[in-house]
Scaffold this motif. Structure first.
Motif, mmCIF file in Angstrom:
data_model
loop_
_atom_site.group_PDB
_atom_site.id
_atom_site.type_symbol
_atom_site.label_atom_id
_atom_site.label_comp_id
_atom_site.label_asym_id
_atom_site.label_seq_id
_atom_site.Cartn_x
_atom_site.Cartn_y
_atom_site.Cartn_z
ATOM 1 N N TRP A 195 0.830 -1.208 0.000
ATOM 2 C CA TRP A 195 0.000 0.000 0.000
ATOM 3 C C TRP A 195 0.865 1.258 0.000
ATOM 4 O O TRP A 195 0.571 2.225 -0.689
ATOM 5 C CB TRP A 195 -0.943 0.024 1.197
ATOM 6 N N GLY A 240 0.855 3.947 -2.996
ATOM 7 C CA GLY A 240 0.589 5.363 -2.743
ATOM 8 C C GLY A 240 1.698 6.236 -3.273
ATOM 9 O O GLY A 240 1.452 7.287 -3.874
ATOM 10 N N TYR A 270 1.181 8.950 -6.237
ATOM 11 C CA TYR A 270 1.492 10.338 -5.868
ATOM 12 C C TYR A 270 2.594 10.900 -6.766
ATOM 13 O O TYR A 270 2.531 12.054 -7.203
ATOM 14 C CB TYR A 270 1.908 10.394 -4.396
ATOM 15 N N GLY A 273 -3.277 9.123 -4.323
ATOM 16 C CA GLY A 273 -2.122 8.724 -3.523
ATOM 17 C C GLY A 273 -2.340 9.017 -2.050
ATOM 18 O O GLY A 273 -1.999 8.203 -1.181
ATOM 19 N N MET A 274 -2.939 10.165 -1.768
ATOM 20 C CA MET A 274 -3.233 10.538 -0.393
ATOM 21 C C MET A 274 -4.224 9.539 0.222
ATOM 22 O O MET A 274 -4.058 9.121 1.373
ATOM 23 C CB MET A 274 -3.805 11.963 -0.351
ATOM 24 N N ILE A 303 -4.700 6.364 -0.708
ATOM 25 C CA ILE A 303 -4.030 5.068 -0.538
ATOM 26 C C ILE A 303 -3.161 5.075 0.712
ATOM 27 O O ILE A 303 -3.210 4.139 1.521
ATOM 28 C CB ILE A 303 -3.216 4.717 -1.802
ATOM 29 N N TRP A 304 -2.351 6.111 0.888
ATOM 30 C CA TRP A 304 -1.518 6.199 2.094
ATOM 31 C C TRP A 304 -2.385 6.271 3.349
ATOM 32 O O TRP A 304 -2.082 5.684 4.372
ATOM 33 C CB TRP A 304 -0.616 7.423 2.030
ATOM 34 N N SER A 305 -3.482 7.006 3.253
ATOM 35 C CA SER A 305 -4.345 7.203 4.417
ATOM 36 C C SER A 305 -5.044 5.916 4.834
ATOM 37 O O SER A 305 -5.377 5.746 6.015
ATOM 38 C CB SER A 305 -5.370 8.300 4.138
#
Length: 135
Positions: free
Chosen positions: A4, A8, A12, A69-70, A72-74
């Motif tokens: 993940w 991300g 991003y 991307g934000m 996915i990271w979150s």
């Protein structure tokens, strides 16, 4: 977990590169067109229209990719507790809302729309930076 984070990062990064392309069009191609327009005015309006469309396509795709991307990271951040979970929740809500507003045509990336997008992204980036500093 690592997949993940990697996904991300890639999404991003793609968004960042697309936004760089949009900036290059407005920062270098359009001024060069303006200089050449003084010497040859034939077709300059069409060239400006094309530059605008390219800029909007790149900035729209880039902003959607940054938002994705934000998100996915979150998705990884919300599994934690406290400020980390809050940052993840914000990232999922803001990123999803931003991507949907752009894809749905409800938000245009003229000056006010781009400012809103950048503020939403910057809030998450600052919060993520604070999380990194705390570790």
């Amino acid at each position: 977990h690592a997949a993940w984070i990697r996904a991300g990062f890639i999404v991003y990064l793609i968004g960042t590169l697309l936004l760089c392309g949009a900036a290059l069009i407005n920062g270098f191609a359009v001024p060069a067109l303006a200089e050449s327009a003084a010497a040859n005015a034939v077709g300059i309006e069409a060239a400006y229209a094309l530059a605008w469309q390219l800029n909007q396509a790149l900035s729209g795709a880039g902003t959607i990719a940054l938002a994705a991307g934000m998100v996915i990271w979150s998705m990884d951040l919300v599994r934690a507790a406290g400020l980390t979970r809050l940052t993840g929740g914000y990232g999922i809500l803001a990123g999803s809302g931003l991507a949907l507003a752009l894809a749905g045509g409800w938000l245009q990336l003229k000056v006010p729309g781009m400012l809103l997008a950048l503020v939403l992204l910057a809030i998450w980036q600052v919060a993520a930076g604070v999380l990194l500093l705390r570790k």
